[in-house]
Write an enzyme that holds these catalytic residues in place. Structure first.
Site, short mmCIF file in Angstrom:
data_model
loop_
_atom_site.label_atom_id
_atom_site.label_comp_id
_atom_site.label_asym_id
_atom_site.label_seq_id
_atom_site.Cartn_x
_atom_site.Cartn_y
_atom_site.Cartn_z
N HIS A 331 0.85 -1.18 0.00
CA HIS A 331 0.00 0.00 0.00
C HIS A 331 0.89 1.23 0.00
O HIS A 331 2.01 1.21 0.53
CB HIS A 331 -0.91 -0.01 1.23
N ASP A 390 -7.88 -4.53 -0.76
CA ASP A 390 -8.26 -5.13 -2.04
C ASP A 390 -7.94 -6.62 -2.09
O ASP A 390 -8.54 -7.36 -2.88
CB ASP A 390 -7.54 -4.43 -3.19
#
Length: 453
Positions: A331, A390
């Site tokens: 991320h 995700d």
């Protein structure tokens, strides 16, 4: 009339080359003038582009004067996302409406305020007469995000006060869009499924007594049936995707476009265009596709050595899409952990068990454990790597039988809440801060000096 077709001709190819030759920028100039390419610098550190009170992200702590990575933390209006979600999950309530109130108005509602707010949202949950027939059913496409944007822009024509940017009017528009986004998204898919894929057409009206998550499942499924666990997990997914700081691409877009004084529909359409990008809203689709390929290539899903070999092949650009990425890992901000993924994981396991997908969940868990170690061995990275939200959301949507065409619109259904809160915040503060600042900008701060062009 024949289909609308435009071919790339040799002339177009030639003109493109002229464009490329005269538009290249010397990469060193970005460093020379300290210009950031996007919202991150070369080290992945966020670029301070504005101020917001709506949400904040923390991925580091200061220990003995040094900045060190920490477990990721996400705050909505000052409330830790762990505590916030545990509040409504513990009491077996749906959280979407409550957290929407929090993000928009800066405080948690009491029981009466929440009940009144739910009635208000339910009353907004309707589209103009014949809108589904005249707009959504006309020219359906396989891309739901484009259809969603078109629908939002068309709603402008039905609003007699569309250009009024007074705060009460903008709030009215935002609440309406929050309420109708599930309908626009699901109905757009049903139109595509019928007119392009040749399947049966189902248009179910939402139930004003049900939550947003329940209504999505009701409108999507032919039999309108769903389990409590399915609705609970979809509701949780929407809450976790609702907001993520002011520096993500679509939210930043909302602030920038709003600052021009444009209407709400144009601002939201711009945010949708940003979210559609695969580097922003389409990541969970890539995760699902990657695992689908992994299951074909890996014979024994329980063999760590075989799974690890596939992950290395991904990094070496020898597997799946050959991009060199393990999707769902890493991320831009978080390093040790993404709090949204941590919250999600336990419920994903419950749903996987209910759906008979325990082996699939075990594979996801194995990849989550192996990938950071393998990435660390194969890559020179400046910070740690962990599973992001995700990684699991695509798996959840698949288990909920949501078509992949709706994965990114689900993100939009959640994020319209954050966009609305940020639009209100920008308008509230724009006259005091933003507009005077524009008057002080000098040309040489905007354009490259002549010698560097």
């Amino acid at each position: 009339m024949a289909g609308f077709k435009l071919k790339v001709t040799p002339e177009m190819e030639s003109l493109t080359q002229v464009c490329v030759e005269n538009s290249k920028m010397d990469p060193s100039l970005y460093g020379k003038y300290d210009v950031k390419r996007g919202l991150r610098d070369v080290n992945g550190k966020g670029v301070l582009a504005g101020l917001t009170q709506i949400s904040s992200i923390c991925s580091t702590d200061v220990v003995d004067g040094k900045t060190v990575p920490c477990e990721g933390r996400l705050y909505y209006r000052g409330y830790d996302i762990h505590e916030l979600t545990q509040g409504f999950l513990r009491e077996q309530r749906f959280g979407f409406e409550e957290v929407t109130y929090l993000l928009l108005f800066g405080k948690l509602p009491d029981e009466k305020e929440l009940a009144d707010f739910k009635v208000l949202l339910a009353g907004q949950r309707s589209l103009p007469k014949n809108f589904v027939r005249d707009v959504i059913m006309k020219a359906p496409t396989k891309d739901m995000m484009n259809t969603l944007s078109r629908s939002v822009l068309t709603l402008y024509a039905y609003d007699h006060n569309a250009d009024d940017t007074s705060l009460p009017n903008v709030l009215r528009q935002c609440l309406n869009l929050i309420s109708v986004f599930p309908m626009l998204s699901v109905y757009s898919y049903q139109a595509y499924n019928h007119y392009i894929k040749g399947k049966s057409l189902y248009i179910h009206n939402p139930d004003p007594k049900l939550s947003v998550a329940e209504n999505i499942l009701l409108m999507l499924r032919p039999d309108m049936q769903y389990t409590q666990l399915e609705a609970t997990i979809l509701d949780l997914a929407l809450v976790l995707h609702m907001e993520h700081g002011g520096g993500n691409n679509s939210t930043f877009t909302t602030h920038v476009v709003t600052s021009s004084g444009t209407d709400t529909y144009s601002a939201v359409a711009a945010a949708l265009g940003s979210l559609k990008g695969p580097k922003h809203g389409g990541a969970n689709i890539k995760v699902v596709q990657m695992f689908k390929d992994m299951k074909k290539q890996v014979k024994d899903w329980t063999d760590e050595e075989e799974v690890g070999a596939y992950l290395r092949a991904l990094l070496h650009k020898e597997a799946f899409d050959k991009k060199g990425l393990i999707y769902g890992m890493g991320h831009a901000v978080y390093s040790i952990s993404d709090p949204r993924a941590e919250i999600f994981k336990g419920f994903v396991q419950k749903l996987a068990h209910e759906k008979g997908k325990d082996k699939d969940f075990a594979l996801y868990s194995m990849v989550e454990q192996l990938a950071p170690k393998i990435i660390g061995e194969e890559r020179h990275i400046y910070k740690g790597v962990s599973a992001n939200v995700d990684f699991y959301s695509g798996f959840v949507y698949s288990m909920l039988d949501l078509p992949t065409e709706l994965f990114t619109p689900m993100f939009a259904i959640a994020r319209i809440v954050g966009w609305s809160a940020h639009r209100m915040e920008e308008l509230i503060n724009m006259d005091k801060i933003i507009r005077p600042a524009y008057k002080t900008v000098k040309a040489e701060e905007v354009y490259l000096p002549l010698e560097d062009r």
